[in-house]
Scaffold this motif. Structure first.
Motif, PDB file in Angstrom:
ATOM      1  N   ALA A 335       0.833  -1.208   0.000  1.00  0.00           N
ATOM      2  CA  ALA A 335       0.000   0.000   0.000  1.00  0.00           C
ATOM      3  C   ALA A 335       0.863   1.252   0.000  1.00  0.00           C
ATOM      4  CB  ALA A 335      -0.931  -0.007   1.214  1.00  0.00           C
ATOM      5  N   ARG A 336       1.950   1.254   0.763  1.00  0.00           N
ATOM      6  CA  ARG A 336       2.833   2.417   0.824  1.00  0.00           C
ATOM      7  C   ARG A 336       3.476   2.714  -0.534  1.00  0.00           C
ATOM      8  NH1 ARG A 336       4.855   0.546   6.164  1.00  0.00           N
ATOM      9  NH2 ARG A 336       4.050   1.947   7.757  1.00  0.00           N
ATOM     10  N   GLN A 337       3.784   1.649  -1.265  1.00  0.00           N
ATOM     11  CA  GLN A 337       4.456   1.837  -2.547  1.00  0.00           C
ATOM     12  C   GLN A 337       3.497   2.211  -3.671  1.00  0.00           C
ATOM     13  OE1 GLN A 337       7.408  -1.432  -3.235  1.00  0.00           O
ATOM     14  NE2 GLN A 337       6.823  -1.967  -1.146  1.00  0.00           N
ATOM     15  N   LEU A 338       2.231   1.834  -3.525  1.00  0.00           N
ATOM     16  CA  LEU A 338       1.265   2.098  -4.592  1.00  0.00           C
ATOM     17  C   LEU A 338       0.607   3.466  -4.489  1.00  0.00           C
ATOM     18  CD1 LEU A 338      -0.650  -1.297  -5.036  1.00  0.00           C
ATOM     19  CD2 LEU A 338       0.880  -0.201  -6.668  1.00  0.00           C
ATOM     20  N   TRP A 339       0.323   3.911  -3.263  1.00  0.00           N
ATOM     21  CA  TRP A 339      -0.493   5.106  -3.098  1.00  0.00           C
ATOM     22  C   TRP A 339       0.192   6.109  -2.180  1.00  0.00           C
ATOM     23  CZ3 TRP A 339      -3.174   0.241  -2.365  1.00  0.00           C
ATOM     24  CH2 TRP A 339      -3.888  -0.149  -3.514  1.00  0.00           C
ATOM     25  N   PRO A 340      -0.082   7.398  -2.378  1.00  0.00           N
ATOM     26  CA  PRO A 340       0.585   8.430  -1.576  1.00  0.00           C
ATOM     27  C   PRO A 340       0.054   8.474  -0.145  1.00  0.00           C
ATOM     28  CG  PRO A 340      -1.050   9.427  -3.021  1.00  0.00           C
ATOM     29  CD  PRO A 340      -0.975   7.983  -3.405  1.00  0.00           C
ATOM     30  N   SER A 341       0.869   9.027   0.728  1.00  0.00           N
ATOM     31  CA  SER A 341       0.448   9.245   2.117  1.00  0.00           C
ATOM     32  C   SER A 341      -0.244  10.600   2.215  1.00  0.00           C
ATOM     33  CB  SER A 341       1.669   9.190   3.039  1.00  0.00           C
ATOM     34  OG  SER A 341       2.242   7.895   2.992  1.00  0.00           O
ATOM     35  N   PRO A 342      -1.038  10.808   3.272  1.00  0.00           N
ATOM     36  CA  PRO A 342      -1.313   9.854   4.365  1.00  0.00           C
ATOM     37  C   PRO A 342      -2.298   8.779   3.944  1.00  0.00           C
ATOM     38  CG  PRO A 342      -2.550  11.867   4.673  1.00  0.00           C
ATOM     39  CD  PRO A 342      -1.679  12.108   3.471  1.00  0.00           C
ATOM     40  N   GLN A 343      -2.155   7.630   4.611  1.00  0.00           N
ATOM     41  CA  GLN A 343      -3.033   6.511   4.309  1.00  0.00           C
ATOM     42  C   GLN A 343      -3.758   6.048   5.574  1.00  0.00           C
ATOM     43  OE1 GLN A 343      -0.727   3.346   2.626  1.00  0.00           O
ATOM     44  NE2 GLN A 343      -0.252   4.441   0.738  1.00  0.00           N
ATOM     45  N   ARG A 344      -4.943   5.544   5.358  1.00  0.00           N
ATOM     46  CA  ARG A 344      -5.694   4.903   6.443  1.00  0.00           C
ATOM     47  C   ARG A 344      -6.074   3.514   5.968  1.00  0.00           C
ATOM     48  NH1 ARG A 344     -11.204   4.443   8.020  1.00  0.00           N
ATOM     49  NH2 ARG A 344     -11.447   4.242  10.284  1.00  0.00           N
ATOM     50  N   LEU A 345      -5.557   2.494   6.675  1.00  0.00           N
ATOM     51  CA  LEU A 345      -5.810   1.110   6.302  1.00  0.00           C
ATOM     52  C   LEU A 345      -6.747   0.466   7.307  1.00  0.00           C
ATOM     53  CD1 LEU A 345      -3.169   1.775   4.708  1.00  0.00           C
ATOM     54  CD2 LEU A 345      -2.536  -0.624   5.023  1.00  0.00           C
ATOM     55  N   GLN A 346      -7.690  -0.303   6.804  1.00  0.00           N
ATOM     56  CA  GLN A 346      -8.550  -1.057   7.705  1.00  0.00           C
ATOM     57  C   GLN A 346      -9.003  -2.345   7.031  1.00  0.00           C
ATOM     58  OE1 GLN A 346     -11.728   1.719   8.510  1.00  0.00           O
ATOM     59  NE2 GLN A 346     -12.966   0.984   6.793  1.00  0.00           N
ATOM     60  N   LEU A 347      -9.215  -3.367   7.850  1.00  0.00           N
ATOM     61  CA  LEU A 347      -9.685  -4.640   7.322  1.00  0.00           C
ATOM     62  C   LEU A 347     -11.070  -4.478   6.719  1.00  0.00           C
ATOM     63  CD1 LEU A 347      -8.571  -7.039  10.193  1.00  0.00           C
ATOM     64  CD2 LEU A 347      -7.553  -6.844   7.924  1.00  0.00           C
ATOM     65  N   ALA A 348     -11.303  -5.158   5.612  1.00  0.00           N
ATOM     66  CA  ALA A 348     -12.603  -5.122   4.953  1.00  0.00           C
ATOM     67  C   ALA A 348     -13.134  -6.538   4.834  1.00  0.00           C
ATOM     68  CB  ALA A 348     -12.487  -4.478   3.572  1.00  0.00           C
ATOM     69  N   THR A 349     -14.416  -6.652   4.568  1.00  0.00           N
ATOM     70  CA  THR A 349     -15.018  -7.974   4.409  1.00  0.00           C
ATOM     71  C   THR A 349     -14.502  -8.622   3.139  1.00  0.00           C
ATOM     72  OG1 THR A 349     -17.025  -7.242   5.535  1.00  0.00           O
ATOM     73  CG2 THR A 349     -17.175  -9.240   4.193  1.00  0.00           C
ATOM     74  N   GLY A 350     -13.898  -9.777   3.269  1.00  0.00           N
ATOM     75  CA  GLY A 350     -13.366 -10.489   2.117  1.00  0.00           C
ATOM     76  C   GLY A 350     -14.129 -11.776   1.869  1.00  0.00           C
ATOM     77  N   GLY A 351     -13.574 -12.613   1.028  1.00  0.00           N
ATOM     78  CA  GLY A 351     -14.185 -13.901   0.743  1.00  0.00           C
ATOM     79  C   GLY A 351     -13.657 -14.967   1.680  1.00  0.00           C
ATOM     80  N   LEU A 352     -14.040 -16.203   1.420  1.00  0.00           N
ATOM     81  CA  LEU A 352     -13.598 -17.305   2.270  1.00  0.00           C
ATOM     82  C   LEU A 352     -12.124 -17.607   2.098  1.00  0.00           C
ATOM     83  CD1 LEU A 352     -16.611 -19.735   1.762  1.00  0.00           C
ATOM     84  CD2 LEU A 352     -15.981 -18.588   3.896  1.00  0.00           C
TER      85      LEU A 352
END
Length: 641
Positions: A335-352
């Motif tokens: 995430a740090r390498q793909l998108w500029p800061s500041p960043q806010r990361l949080q878990l999201a609903t994923g698949g199994l």
């Protein structure tokens, strides 16, 4: 340039291979060179020999075997007149894990791609080079010297030691047998055709990628060996190229392999190789990598229709301190390498079978998905495919879905931003809307238009080709069998005994079907809707089958909705079927209609008793669950007869 008519007046080149090699030979012949063309069979060379009788010599020879210089001499080719050696002969045996490859397939790949190159590069003459001792070679980090480098590297990899006889002797043979010829001239060019497969790890390509990586290192070492001799050594590494290299792979359609993008052509590489040789004598193009515009990554790069719909970026892995204990640290680094800061990361609903992180940054909301080797919940047996195989499937089926969305723009697919092969991770833009699931298990209103849109999109998806089929079949096939076992075979005890034999025949037949690429997991959680807009996500369970599988997958939830509200589902099923046939531009077919109903019966029953039943029917009371069971059993009883 002036065209000499006699063989002894010409400047000569040696070219191996019948695919790209033929194109190189034609380019050189047009420039006035004499060409000795080497291939295993006569068919590829006969036309050139007929068109250029005084300038082209056809040499039938397997470059994985020694003796090519003798064959040329016997055919009247003066070795001292050769100034350019182009080795393009190659072999691929892709589409299976290394553990499933036959010994002879592995040996053919290594022999053709490695052994053949080495022999063409060397000629047993007094070249005046001193070879270092084993001890000195072992003290160096690659590159060292060609033959000893291969020996020392193999001592660090015991499993590869059995192939030492190949490494010291196809790529290896070609380079060995003709480096000395050019050294005696004091000038000349050796061009070895490699592959970008040498640059990246990918599933189901182990032998081929390893052989190409060895060739790349061999070229570097030979260049060091020949330093000061006046001989130039170049490695050309192309991306996806239209050649006959994979024509013998089962299931790979020559017409459909490159549908949806424009690959490199053999003529493109031929012009590049001629340009390399025509540089001033003091200029050595050591290495050249060529990609088609439609390919942005190495082996597992998704072939993009257009940059604005699927722009992929190769993301290198770097260690990073964790931002939070709840988030995968490696996903944070990406995430740090793909998108500029500041960043806010949080878990999201994923698949199994994946983990998803939402990333909020100055460019907006994006998502990272990392595939896992085990289900995160539910009573699921061990998965038959690795996370890397599902990453491969997800990225290729995602690109297919983007092409379907271009045909049916009412259904959007979020653009891919990056595919990180080393971490089994994809990055994508945000998909708009709320899960269709919420409406289906809620008031059930306003979902008819969504079904119509998705049905039209499925018609586009199932009409498109998806290649390379052997590679993707090998990656997706085991998971298809895994799902069909869960959804169909394990449902047989739930239906009358008299239907078991017919049910087993239907299951076996579907496992063999592979005519159409299907989404494989088109449930209401993977369909988002908002203000009339629809988005489709999650493609890692894609497989080759028949399109009505997808239609039944989604329709089973609509059947449950209709039964919950006391409405017969027949009108919903018929409307979806008619819309699907219209989208496919085909007439309704009685057998396909029957198969749709069978898929629908199995999948509706699966949602009632399968491992994830709490998700799909947990909101029903016992009376409604009994209604779903009776409907499913009646459906299978009617259509399995």
């Amino acid at each position: 340039m002036t065209m000499p008519t006699q063989r002894n007046e010409r400047r000569w080149c040696l070219v191996t291979g019948a695919g790209i090699g033929r194109a190189v030979a034609e380019e050189l012949l047009a420039e006035g060179f004499g060409v000795a063309g080497v291939a295993r069979g006569t068919q590829a060379l006969a036309e050139l020999a007929a068109r250029w009788p005084h300038a082209f010599v056809s040499v039938v020879h397997d470059v994985g075997r020694a003796g090519l210089p003798t064959r040329l001499t016997d055919l009247g080719v003066s070795l001292d007149k050769i100034e350019l050696v182009v080795h393009s002969a190659g072999c691929a045996r892709q589409g299976l894990p290394l553990t499933h490859m036959r010994d002879r397939d592995i040996e053919e790949v290594i022999s053709t791609n490695v052994l053949g190159t080495t022999l063409v590069s060397r000629h047993r003459s007094s070249v005046g080079l001193r070879w270092p001792s084993k001890r000195i070679a072992a003290l160096h980090r690659l590159p060292i010297r060609s033959v000893w480098a291969a020996r020392c590297a193999l001592r660090c990899a015991p499993m590869a030691a059995r192939s030492l006889r190949h490494l010291t002797g196809d790529e290896t043979l070609v380079v060995r047998d003709f480096a000395g010829v050019l050294v005696r001239r004091g000038a000349g060019t050796i061009v070895v055709l490699g592959s970008v497969a040498a640059q990246d790890a990918a599933p189901l390509m182990a032998a081929y990628a390893a052989s190409r990586a060895c060739v790349q290192q061999l070229v570097h070492c030979v260049r060091s060996d020949l330093h000061g001799s006046g001989v130039r050594v170049t490695c050309v590494q192309p991306g996806t190229t239209r050649t006959g290299l994979l024509d013998d792979q089962p299931g790979l359609s020559a017409d459909g392999r490159f549908a949806g993008f424009t690959p490199l052509e053999a003529a493109d590489l031929a012009k590049t190789i001629c340009w390399i040789h025509q540089q001033p004598a003091h200029v050595n193009v050591q290495e050249m990598t060529l990609f088609p515009v439609a390919q942005s990554l190495y082996v597992r790069g998704v072939h993009r229709r257009a940059p604005e719909t699927c722009a992929l970026t190769a993301v290198p892995w770097k260690k990073a301190k964790p931002m939070t204990l709840m988030i995968d640290h490696e996903m944070e680094a990406v995430a740090r390498q793909l998108w500029p800061s500041p960043q806010r990361l949080q878990l999201a609903t994923g698949g199994l079978f994946n983990r998803v992180v939402q990333v909020q940054s100055p460019v907006g909301t994006t998502y990272l998905k990392r595939f896992t080797d085990a289900a995160s919940s539910g009573d699921f047996p061990p998965l038959p495919t690795s996370a890397s195989q599902r990453c491969l499937v997800a990225s290729n089926w995602h690109e297919l879905a983007l092409r379907a969305s271009a045909r049916e723009p009412r259904a959007a697919v979020p653009s891919l931003v990056a595919v990180q092969t080393a971490l089994d991770l994809v990055a994508m833009e945000e998909a708009q809307g709320e899960p269709l699931y919420d409406a289906l298990v809620g008031d059930g209103l306003g979902v008819g238009a969504t079904l119509q849109t998705v049905t039209a999109w499925l018609g586009a998806l199932h009409s498109l080709p998806l290649e390379p089929r052997p590679l993707l079949w090998a990656a997706s096939g085991p998971f298809k069998a895994f799902k069909i076992d869960l959804q169909y075979t394990r449902m047989l005890p739930e239906i009358p005994q008299a239907l078991h034999a017919a049910g087993e025949r239907f299951v076996a037949d579907y496992l063999q079907r592979s005519e159409e690429p299907v989404h494989g997991d088109l449930n209401s959680r993977n369909i988002l809707s908002a203000e009339g807009a629809v988005s489709v996500i999650d493609f890692e369970q894609g497989h080759f089958g028949e399109g009505v599988y997808d239609l039944a997958y989604l329709l089973s939830e609509y059947v449950i909705r209709d039964l919950r509200f006391g409405v017969g589902p027949e009108a919903t099923i018929t409307a979806a079927w008619e819309g699907y046939c219209q989208a496919r531009d085909r007439d309704a077919n009685a057998e396909t209609w029957r198969r749709l109903r069978l898929h629908l019966g199995f999948q509706t029953l699966y949602r009632l008793v399968g491992p994830s039943r709490k998700v799909w029917t947990g909101h029903l009371d016992d009376v409604m669950k009994d209604a779903v069971r009776r409907w499913s059993t009646a459906e299978l009883s009617a259509w399995l007869q």
